[in-house]
Design an enzyme around this catalytic site. Sequence first.
Site, PDB file in Angstrom:
ATOM      1  N   LYS A  64      -3.093  -2.203  16.769  1.00 35.72           N
ATOM      2  CA  LYS A  64      -3.786  -1.277  15.854  1.00 35.72           C
ATOM      3  C   LYS A  64      -4.937  -0.570  16.578  1.00 35.72           C
ATOM      4  CE  LYS A  64      -1.546  -1.839  11.874  1.00 35.72           C
ATOM      5  NZ  LYS A  64      -1.022  -0.769  11.027  1.00 35.72           N
ATOM      6  N   TYR A  66      -1.908  -8.026  16.542  1.00 35.73           N
ATOM      7  CA  TYR A  66      -2.294  -7.085  15.474  1.00 35.73           C
ATOM      8  C   TYR A  66      -3.502  -6.255  15.918  1.00 35.73           C
ATOM      9  CZ  TYR A  66      -3.066  -5.451  10.664  1.00 35.73           C
ATOM     10  OH  TYR A  66      -3.218  -4.670   9.537  1.00 35.73           O
ATOM     11  N   VAL A 126      11.716   1.632  11.500  1.00 33.49           N
ATOM     12  CA  VAL A 126      10.899   2.642  12.198  1.00 33.49           C
ATOM     13  C   VAL A 126      11.049   2.585  13.719  1.00 33.49           C
ATOM     14  CG1 VAL A 126       9.008   3.168  10.579  1.00 33.49           C
ATOM     15  CG2 VAL A 126       8.855   1.122  12.020  1.00 33.49           C
ATOM     16  N   ILE A 165       0.831  -1.203   0.000  1.00 30.96           N
ATOM     17  CA  ILE A 165       0.000   0.000   0.000  1.00 30.96           C
ATOM     18  C   ILE A 165       0.872   1.263   0.000  1.00 30.96           C
ATOM     19  CG2 ILE A 165      -1.737   1.288   1.331  1.00 30.96           C
ATOM     20  CD1 ILE A 165      -2.652  -1.498   2.463  1.00 30.96           C
TER      21      ILE A 165
HETATM   22  P1  NAP Z   1       3.341  -5.036   3.404  1.00 30.29           P
HETATM   23  O1  NAP Z   1       3.166  -5.295   1.951  1.00 30.29           O
HETATM   24  O2  NAP Z   1       3.801  -6.120   4.304  1.00 30.29           O
HETATM   25  O3  NAP Z   1       4.283  -3.755   3.563  1.00 30.29           O
HETATM   26  C1  NAP Z   1       4.659  -3.302   4.828  1.00 30.29           C
HETATM   27  C2  NAP Z   1       5.553  -2.095   4.682  1.00 30.29           C
HETATM   28  O4  NAP Z   1       5.968  -1.687   6.001  1.00 30.29           O
HETATM   29  C3  NAP Z   1       6.787  -2.387   3.872  1.00 30.29           C
HETATM   30  O5  NAP Z   1       7.129  -1.270   3.087  1.00 30.29           O
HETATM   31  C4  NAP Z   1       7.844  -2.619   4.943  1.00 30.29           C
HETATM   32  O6  NAP Z   1       9.111  -2.260   4.439  1.00 30.29           O
HETATM   33  C5  NAP Z   1       7.389  -1.646   6.022  1.00 30.29           C
HETATM   34  N1  NAP Z   1       7.892  -2.030   7.345  1.00 30.29           N
HETATM   35  C6  NAP Z   1       7.545  -3.116   8.086  1.00 30.29           C
HETATM   36  N2  NAP Z   1       8.252  -3.131   9.212  1.00 30.29           N
HETATM   37  C7  NAP Z   1       9.073  -2.047   9.190  1.00 30.29           C
HETATM   38  C8  NAP Z   1      10.052  -1.541  10.064  1.00 30.29           C
HETATM   39  N3  NAP Z   1      10.363  -2.148  11.217  1.00 30.29           N
HETATM   40  N4  NAP Z   1      10.698  -0.393   9.732  1.00 30.29           N
HETATM   41  C9  NAP Z   1      10.416   0.245   8.562  1.00 30.29           C
HETATM   42  N5  NAP Z   1       9.486  -0.189   7.694  1.00 30.29           N
HETATM   43  C10 NAP Z   1       8.831  -1.332   8.009  1.00 30.29           C
HETATM   44  O7  NAP Z   1       1.971  -4.517   4.069  1.00 30.29           O
HETATM   45  P2  NAP Z   1       0.732  -3.698   3.492  1.00 30.29           P
HETATM   46  O8  NAP Z   1      -0.377  -4.640   3.318  1.00 30.29           O
HETATM   47  O9  NAP Z   1       1.150  -2.791   2.388  1.00 30.29           O
HETATM   48  O10 NAP Z   1       0.408  -2.849   4.816  1.00 30.29           O
HETATM   49  C11 NAP Z   1       0.598  -1.466   4.946  1.00 30.29           C
HETATM   50  C12 NAP Z   1      -0.230  -1.014   6.134  1.00 30.29           C
HETATM   51  O11 NAP Z   1      -1.609  -1.297   5.883  1.00 30.29           O
HETATM   52  C13 NAP Z   1       0.130  -1.742   7.439  1.00 30.29           C
HETATM   53  O12 NAP Z   1       0.145  -0.836   8.501  1.00 30.29           O
HETATM   54  C14 NAP Z   1      -1.018  -2.741   7.596  1.00 30.29           C
HETATM   55  O13 NAP Z   1      -1.254  -3.061   8.944  1.00 30.29           O
HETATM   56  C15 NAP Z   1      -2.178  -1.983   6.980  1.00 30.29           C
HETATM   57  N6  NAP Z   1      -3.272  -2.837   6.517  1.00 30.29           N
HETATM   58  C16 NAP Z   1      -3.102  -3.711   5.477  1.00 30.29           C
HETATM   59  C17 NAP Z   1      -4.177  -4.483   5.041  1.00 30.29           C
HETATM   60  C18 NAP Z   1      -4.066  -5.456   3.906  1.00 30.29           C
HETATM   61  O14 NAP Z   1      -5.062  -6.158   3.604  1.00 30.29           O
HETATM   62  N7  NAP Z   1      -2.939  -5.546   3.221  1.00 30.29           N
HETATM   63  C19 NAP Z   1      -5.413  -4.396   5.685  1.00 30.29           C
HETATM   64  C20 NAP Z   1      -5.552  -3.491   6.735  1.00 30.29           C
HETATM   65  C21 NAP Z   1      -4.480  -2.718   7.125  1.00 30.29           C
HETATM   66  P3  NAP Z   1      10.493  -3.014   4.737  1.00 30.29           P
HETATM   67  O15 NAP Z   1      10.214  -4.472   4.916  1.00 30.29           O
HETATM   68  O16 NAP Z   1      11.296  -2.679   3.537  1.00 30.29           O
HETATM   69  O17 NAP Z   1      11.013  -2.378   5.977  1.00 30.29           O
END
Ligand code: NAP
Length: 261
Positions: A158, A154, A63, A20
């Site tokens: 959140k 989670y 982060v 995202i």
């Molecule tokens: P994703 O594909 O797993 O991407 C997660 C992102 O967060 C990556 O860019 C990762 O980058 C970064 N990240 C994780 N841990 C980190 C750390 N310790 N330091 C710096 N960066 C970190 O997840 P996504 O689905 O895009 O999720 C993005 C947000 O949307 C999250 O907060 C998630 O909870 C929320 N969300 C997602 C969904 C869904 O269905 N996908 C639904 C509801 C909410 P690096 O690994 O390069 O650090």
Amino acid sequence: MNHSPKNSPVVLLTGASRGIGAGAARALAARGAKLALLARSEEALKALAGELPTEVLLGALDVTDQEATARFVRQALERFGRLDALVNNAGILGPTGPTAETDLAEWRRAVEVNLLAPLTLTRCALGALRESRGRVIQVSTGAAVQPLPHFGAYCATKAGLTQLARVLALEEPAVTTLCFSPGVVDTGMQEKIRREAAPRMPEPWGRFFLDLPRQGGLQSPESAGLTLAWLALEAPREWSGQMVDGADEKLRRQAEAWACG
Ligand code: NAP
């Protein structure tokens, strides 16, 4: 709103390396925003920056590293001279499984990434955001409100982030602070749920996650990222303190119209 390069809005976005966050970075850049992008994966950040038609500052860092994130906020302010939005998008699932059995060290890590890191970044950015009358978007989830078995860390982290946004909205009237619940989005996080968590979850929850791709229930990261970008640059002030639902069709159409405008 269209901006000339001189008064382009500036957005600091975490979790920009994929999913995202990368979708949001592309949508923000297409609307002329200057970007400070943070994630751990340096190569992925560089590749993304290379395709963005805007000025970008990269922070390849974790982060949870408070000193490094504070330094990054300072660097962004030095480089761009202002900050219009902070998007706390980086997040992890944390340990999944029965709450009685999940590992406490993994819980701590989830609290650090999903709650304390957004808190730290928000505090570092608040001065500049008060000045610009800017926005903080905390990327939350429906699971902050709807309990899911095996997702204790989670849901709890959140939920904490969501309440933090509501409190900040009361305390900081100059800043618009809201939560974004993207809906279910086709990213690495959903893949991880299907691979690791869903097969062990009680029904009907396990089946719900496993069936999402087949049923066409997953939104694209570009679509969710576009809505997130719209919120960062355009969310109305009166939405401060609210949880905004990314599955809302009206909101999605509004973001799409903005992207074409
Ligand atoms: P994703 O594909 O797993 O991407 C997660 C992102 O967060 C990556 O860019 C990762 O980058 C970064 N990240 C994780 N841990 C980190 C750390 N310790 N330091 C710096 N960066 C970190 O997840 P996504 O689905 O895009 O999720 C993005 C947000 O949307 C999250 O907060 C998630 O909870 C929320 N969300 C997602 C969904 C869904 O269905 N996908 C639904 C509801 C909410 P690096 O690994 O390069 O650090």
